[in-house]
Write a protein that holds these residues in place. Structure first.
Motif, PDB file in Angstrom:
ATOM      1  N   LEU A 349       0.726  -6.308  -2.174  1.00 58.01           N
ATOM      2  CA  LEU A 349      -0.641  -5.970  -2.575  1.00 58.01           C
ATOM      3  C   LEU A 349      -1.657  -6.829  -1.832  1.00 58.01           C
ATOM      4  N   THR A 350      -1.383  -8.120  -1.687  1.00 52.67           N
ATOM      5  CA  THR A 350      -2.332  -8.981  -0.973  1.00 52.67           C
ATOM      6  C   THR A 350      -2.400  -8.604   0.501  1.00 52.67           C
ATOM      7  N   ARG A 351      -1.264  -8.225   1.080  1.00 49.51           N
ATOM      8  CA  ARG A 351      -1.275  -7.850   2.505  1.00 49.51           C
ATOM      9  C   ARG A 351      -2.094  -6.587   2.725  1.00 49.51           C
ATOM     10  N   TRP A 352      -1.951  -5.594   1.843  1.00 51.69           N
ATOM     11  CA  TRP A 352      -2.774  -4.381   1.958  1.00 51.69           C
ATOM     12  C   TRP A 352      -4.255  -4.721   1.879  1.00 51.69           C
ATOM     13  N   LEU A 353      -4.613  -5.578   0.936  1.00 49.77           N
ATOM     14  CA  LEU A 353      -6.020  -5.911   0.752  1.00 49.77           C
ATOM     15  C   LEU A 353      -6.559  -6.685   1.951  1.00 49.77           C
ATOM     16  N   LEU A 354      -5.812  -7.669   2.423  1.00 46.86           N
ATOM     17  CA  LEU A 354      -6.272  -8.464   3.560  1.00 46.86           C
ATOM     18  C   LEU A 354      -6.442  -7.607   4.819  1.00 46.86           C
ATOM     19  N   ALA A 355      -5.591  -6.588   4.965  1.00 48.31           N
ATOM     20  CA  ALA A 355      -5.666  -5.702   6.136  1.00 48.31           C
ATOM     21  C   ALA A 355      -6.610  -4.521   5.915  1.00 48.31           C
ATOM     22  N   HIS A 356      -7.240  -4.460   4.740  1.00 48.32           N
ATOM     23  CA  HIS A 356      -8.095  -3.319   4.372  1.00 48.32           C
ATOM     24  C   HIS A 356      -7.337  -1.999   4.538  1.00 48.32           C
ATOM     25  N   GLU A 357      -6.086  -2.041   4.100  1.00 46.71           N
ATOM     26  CA  GLU A 357      -5.200  -0.885   4.226  1.00 46.71           C
ATOM     27  C   GLU A 357      -5.052  -0.201   2.870  1.00 46.71           C
ATOM     28  N   ARG A 358      -5.138   1.115   2.863  1.00 44.85           N
ATOM     29  CA  ARG A 358      -5.016   1.867   1.619  1.00 44.85           C
ATOM     30  C   ARG A 358      -3.526   2.079   1.308  1.00 44.85           C
ATOM     31  N   GLY A 359      -2.952   1.164   0.573  1.00 39.99           N
ATOM     32  CA  GLY A 359      -1.556   1.293   0.189  1.00 39.99           C
ATOM     33  C   GLY A 359      -1.415   2.064  -1.113  1.00 39.99           C
ATOM     34  N   ASP A 360      -0.187   2.362  -1.457  1.00 42.31           N
ATOM     35  CA  ASP A 360       0.097   3.091  -2.700  1.00 42.31           C
ATOM     36  C   ASP A 360       0.181   2.090  -3.851  1.00 42.31           C
ATOM     37  N   VAL A 361      -0.991   1.645  -4.311  1.00 39.24           N
ATOM     38  CA  VAL A 361      -1.035   0.628  -5.367  1.00 39.24           C
ATOM     39  C   VAL A 361      -0.438   1.151  -6.670  1.00 39.24           C
ATOM     40  N   PRO A 362      -0.840   2.339  -7.157  1.00 38.91           N
ATOM     41  CA  PRO A 362      -0.224   2.832  -8.399  1.00 38.91           C
ATOM     42  C   PRO A 362       1.287   2.998  -8.281  1.00 38.91           C
ATOM     43  N   GLY A 363       1.758   3.437  -7.104  1.00 41.77           N
ATOM     44  CA  GLY A 363       3.192   3.615  -6.915  1.00 41.77           C
ATOM     45  C   GLY A 363       3.937   2.299  -6.964  1.00 41.77           C
ATOM     46  N   LEU A 364       3.373   1.278  -6.323  1.00 41.17           N
ATOM     47  CA  LEU A 364       4.007  -0.037  -6.338  1.00 41.17           C
ATOM     48  C   LEU A 364       4.020  -0.608  -7.755  1.00 41.17           C
ATOM     49  N   MET A 365       2.890  -0.487  -8.457  1.00 41.35           N
ATOM     50  CA  MET A 365       2.837  -0.989  -9.831  1.00 41.35           C
ATOM     51  C   MET A 365       3.846  -0.278 -10.723  1.00 41.35           C
ATOM     52  N   GLY A 366       3.973   1.023 -10.531  1.00 37.18           N
ATOM     53  CA  GLY A 366       4.927   1.791 -11.326  1.00 37.18           C
ATOM     54  C   GLY A 366       6.366   1.378 -11.050  1.00 37.18           C
ATOM     55  N   ARG A 367       6.676   1.109  -9.771  1.00 36.30           N
ATOM     56  CA  ARG A 367       8.042   0.707  -9.418  1.00 36.30           C
ATOM     57  C   ARG A 367       8.412  -0.610 -10.089  1.00 36.30           C
ATOM     58  N   ILE A 368       7.502  -1.571 -10.066  1.00 34.10           N
ATOM     59  CA  ILE A 368       7.787  -2.862 -10.693  1.00 34.10           C
ATOM     60  C   ILE A 368       7.848  -2.722 -12.212  1.00 34.10           C
ATOM     61  N   ALA A 369       6.992  -1.889 -12.773  1.00 32.28           N
ATOM     62  CA  ALA A 369       7.051  -1.674 -14.236  1.00 32.28           C
ATOM     63  C   ALA A 369       8.394  -1.105 -14.646  1.00 32.28           C
ATOM     64  N   HIS A 370       8.916  -0.167 -13.905  1.00 29.96           N
ATOM     65  CA  HIS A 370      10.231   0.406 -14.225  1.00 29.96           C
ATOM     66  C   HIS A 370      11.342  -0.630 -14.041  1.00 29.96           C
ATOM     67  N   LEU A 371      11.179  -1.531 -13.077  1.00 34.72           N
ATOM     68  CA  LEU A 371      12.166  -2.595 -12.890  1.00 34.72           C
ATOM     69  C   LEU A 371      12.212  -3.510 -14.114  1.00 34.72           C
ATOM     70  N   VAL A 372      11.037  -3.982 -14.546  1.00 39.61           N
ATOM     71  CA  VAL A 372      11.015  -5.029 -15.573  1.00 39.61           C
ATOM     72  C   VAL A 372      11.119  -4.470 -16.990  1.00 39.61           C
ATOM     73  N   GLU A 373      11.032  -3.132 -17.155  1.00 42.91           N
ATOM     74  CA  GLU A 373      11.229  -2.613 -18.521  1.00 42.91           C
ATOM     75  C   GLU A 373      12.688  -2.742 -18.950  1.00 42.91           C
TER      76      GLU A 373
END
Length: 376
Positions: A349-373
């Motif tokens: 997430l920090t790398r996307w922001l620093l590069a002003h790159e539109r990454g899949d933020v909701p997708g990444l958040m969802g993947r980690i949420a499914h991991l830690v549930e």
């Protein structure tokens, strides 16, 4: 019978207090030391995801946490425009289970007080204003010299002493946190009635502008910028700088900004990150929490991962009859990959922001949420 009879925990934060509580409840004699003079914790607020709440319930403090904090189940994404337009409202996954909220905001010192009181009630011997000065291992025993001139001998030492961990260095693990290129302004202030969850603004002069309700009358608000040397600012200058940076953000931020009047409530921290890539123990000494892994708070998983470390370690020590290589292999297997994946996602997430790159933020958040549930 537990694998250990007596344990020293170094550090009274979330990881250390949790490990101490669980081990003491399991019949282990526990000493907990912290270099701070009292239970107060630095920082303004803390965001606790559902998997953190799951461990807090295991510790027997969920009712107090629920009473002190502010629970919510959605995340808002807003635009940095003159209206603070709400772009999306996302329903968070309840990673601690359906009977716990998705997220809880809380005043950090309040959580610290709850955990330390619970530790004392469980029989932990808590000593503030004390730090380790020396450490030596001899077979199954660890002897520790303390700053007050006393010594103690233990079956196990748990280093939960944070980013600059004395314990990590004392056992020869070379894994120091490294800067990631961002810094965060934080403040603790009154909660406007319009703030009932976390909203994130991406873009504008800050990479992220956000806030989190921490109680019926309080929130913490934050602004993430490219890291700068802010050490020379007076408290009044720091307040003025945060207020100025917030001018680009509207909606609830307009109400929040009006409450930013107390310089003592503003602090600035650079983001850092590390993971010990391999076993977190050397002999009968192990590090957990921020001593073992740290990440920028872009996923709000720091406290959750620290609490999970404590829960898994205590489970294994209370389950097994001896401290064996098999025990350490299971601990490493259950914690290293999971913590590493969370850290890497936070850094992405920090790398996307620093590069002003539109990454899949909701997708990444969802993947980690499914991991830690899934429980650690």
């Amino acid at each position: 019978m537990p694998a250990v009879r007596n344990v020293l925990v170094v550090g009274g934060g979330a990881a250390g207090a949790a490990a101490a509580i669980l081990l003491a409840e399991g019949g282990v004699a526990v000493d907990l030391i912290d270099l701070k003079p009292d239970v107060s914790a630095l920082g303004s607020g803390i965001t606790l995801q559902g998997n953190a709440l799951r461990v807090l319930r295991q510790l027997g403090v969920w009712d107090q946490v629920r009473a002190e904090g502010y629970a919510f189940d959605t995340l808002g994404l807003r635009a940095p425009d003159p209206a603070g337009t709400l772009i999306a409202e996302l329903t968070d996954i309840r990673t601690g289970g359906v009977d716990l909220p998705a997220t809880m905001g809380m005043y950090r010192p309040a959580l610290a007080k709850i955990l330390i009181k619970r530790a004392g009630d469980a029989g932990v011997n808590v000593r503030f204003g004390t730090r380790p000065a020396s450490l030596s291992q001899d077979g199954d025993a660890v002897t520790v010299g303390f700053s007050d001139g006393t010594t103690g001998t233990y079956d196990l030492v748990i280093g939960a002493d944070g980013l600059r961990s004395w314990t990590r260095r004392a056992i020869g693990i070379d894994a120091e946190p490294q800067p990631v290129g961002m810094g965060i302004w934080r403040t603790f202030t009154r909660r406007p009635a319009s703030v009932t969850r976390t909203d994130l603004f991406y873009g504008g002069p800050a990479y992220i502008a956000g806030y989190c309700p921490t109680g019926e009358d309080s929130i913490y608000a934050y602004l993430v910028e490219g890291v700068q040397d802010r050490a020379g600012l007076s408290p009044e200058e720091a307040l003025a700088t945060m207020r100025e940076l917030s001018q680009a953000y509207h909606g609830p931020w307009d109400e929040i900004r009006e409450t930013l009047t107390d310089p003592s409530r503003v602090n600035y921290t650079a983001f850092e990150s590390h993971v010990i890539d391999g076993p977190w123990h050397r002999g009968r000494v192990v590090v957990i929490g921020d001593a073992a892994h740290s990440c920028p708070p872009t996923l709000a998983q720091g406290a959750a991962q620290a609490l999970e470390d404590a829960s898994v370690l205590a489970e294994l020590l209370l389950r097994d009859a001896a401290v064996t290589e098999e025990l350490w292999a299971e601990f490493t297997g259950r914690r290293l990959n999971r913590a590493t994946e969370v850290v890497e996602a936070s850094l992405q997430l920090t790398r996307w922001l620093l590069a002003h790159e539109r990454g899949d933020v909701p997708g990444l958040m969802g993947r980690i949420a499914h991991l830690v549930e899934q429980p650690a």
